[in-house]
Design an enzyme around this catalytic site. Structure first.
Site: not given
Length: 457
Positions: A10-11, A77, A332, A350, A362, A365
């Protein structure tokens, strides 16, 4: 089974200086609370109650289906926290293990031994104690002249003489359920912090003539608590070392454990080699005979056998057998590679499917694309998938050859065996086996350069 467990979580953990509840901070890829819940379950305990306070909704989501959650609305406590679990244990007549939610190194075997010792001792309460090299920060176990436990004193309330005692209270207990919650109601906040300390129950039991036993832990590291970021890092380091040792024992080569970071949820096949500065995170699965790194990060990735990933990032993607990734590639989420695929340097892929034997060597995208088998995508190729509002797909058939510096303006399809000329911007579908070239015709002006220089003179 006559065992139940209550985990005090709980702390807020103010020393963490975080908005996140302390018990949800991640250690080796998992919230620290999950380690305690798993250890309790592995000890054969099915009735588990987690007492939550700060961030209770987040804590409840973490343990959903694994434990019941009691709410401590006001953090008063540890005794008050345990009292909140009372309604969940109504009518339970067995034994109650009480643990802290910030000790992720505790092992199921230790909990089973504690419960067994408690049964043998016939005590009303049994403390799990330890003697660390440095007891600072822990409550001290006070014994009488005959060695009987008579009380626990928190360090903030301890006298100079009591602080010299090395035996500490670990915060883990085994109680008889009968009378436990009545005793908790008798605790008063007579301490420097104004809180209801669970440790005060020892004196209540002793005054009532009830036996209090202590089971000393052999390896104090198990009860290392996490209260700040420094301790979080120390426990993280310890757990990661343990994960790497398990991997090495199973046939994985880790060239430099000190600079290799693998979550406990990761699986790696034998004869795989992991180079330095590699991060394997989440639910990543690596096959056999792979070479991973150096300088690579894989998150929730699935990697087949015989794969090389060098200086690259792979996020939530699948890589088939015998692929070569990198250096400096970025896969991705939702990317799937078939067998024998090459993804070379400075390539980003992606949400795409790349067929068996295809190559993106190389500087390219590829996004929202379906690429067939045996395709070669030349240097500098771009799938232009975004029009400012929507993402559009590109489809490339088996055996196609995409010339260097081709722009594929989606939505567009390149047929099987088709070829695009270098430097082309393709806006229309290309039939199977066709050549598509779209570029300005070259103009040649003889002696132009010399004349230009002469004009400057």
């Amino acid at each position: 089974m006559d065992l139940a467990a209550v985990i005090l979580a709980a702390g807020r953990g103010t020393r963490m200086k975080s908005k996140l509840p302390k018990v949800l901070h991640r250690v080796c890829g998992r919230p620290m609370l999950s380690y305690i819940v798993n250890a309790v379950a592995a000890a054969g305990i099915k009735k588990i109650v987690v007492v939550a306070g700060y961030g209770a909704e987040q804590v409840a989501r973490e343990v959903e289906g694994l434990a019941q959650v009691a709410l401590q609305a006001e953090q008063l406590g540890t005794a008050h926290a345990l009292l909140q679990a009372g309604p969940f244990l109504s009518g339970f007549a067995g034994k109650v293990l009480v643990l802290c939610g910030d000790t992720p190194l505790i092992e199921a075997g230790t909990l089973a031994k504690l419960a067994g010792f408690h049964r043998t001792a016939g005590a009303a309460a049994t403390l799990l104690t330890a003697e660390p090299d440095d007891p600072a920060g822990y409550g001290r176990v006070i014994r009488d002249g005959r060695g009987n436990v008579i009380k626990i004193v928190e360090e903030k309330d301890a006298s100079p003489a009591e602080k010299l005692i090395r035996e500490i209270n670990t915060g883990i207990y085994c109680f008889e359920a009968a009378g436990l919650f009545d005793a908790l109601k008798g605790i008063r906040p007579a301490n420097a912090q104004g809180e209801y300390y669970l440790t005060d129950i020892v004196e209540i039991y002793v005054r009532a003539g009830l036996a209090v036993a202590a089971f000393k832990l052999e390896n104090p590291v198990e009860v290392t608590g996490i209260n700040d970021r420094r301790q979080l890092a120390e426990v993280e380091k310890y757990l990661r070392r343990r994960v790497l040792e398990d991997l090495m024992q199973s046939g994985v080569t880790v060239l430099d454990p000190a600079s290799t970071f693998v979550d406990g949820t990761v699986r790696v096949g034998r004869d795989t080699v992991i180079y330095p500065f590699t991060f394997l995170e989440g639910s990543t699965i690596i096959g056999e005979d792979c070479v991973i790194g150096p300088g690579s990060r894989l998150v929730n990735a699935v990697v087949g056998n015989g794969v090389s990933v060098q200086n690259s990032v792979v996020i939530e993607s699948q890589i088939g057998d015998c692929c070569s990734i990198g250096p400096f590639a970025y896969l991705r989420p939702e990317t799937r590679l078939g067998r024998n695929v090459k993804v070379g340097d400075f390539v980003e892929i992606k949400k795409s499917v790349i067929g068996d034997g295809s190559k993106v060597p190389h500087l390219s995208y590829v996004g929202d694309a379906t690429v067939g088998a045996g395709v070669n995508i030349g240097c500098g190729t771009i799938t232009c998938n975004y029009d400012g509002r929507n993402k559009w797909p590109t489809r490339i058939g088996d055996g196609a050859f995409i010339g260097s510096n081709t722009n594929l303006v989606a939505p567009v399809e390149i047929g099987a065996g088709a070829v695009t000329g270098a430097g082309s911007t393709i806006t229309k579908n290309v039939p199977d086996g066709a050549l598509a070239v779209e570029r300005a015709r070259q103009v040649l002006v003889p002696d132009w350069a010399a004349k230009k220089r002469d004009k400057k003179v």
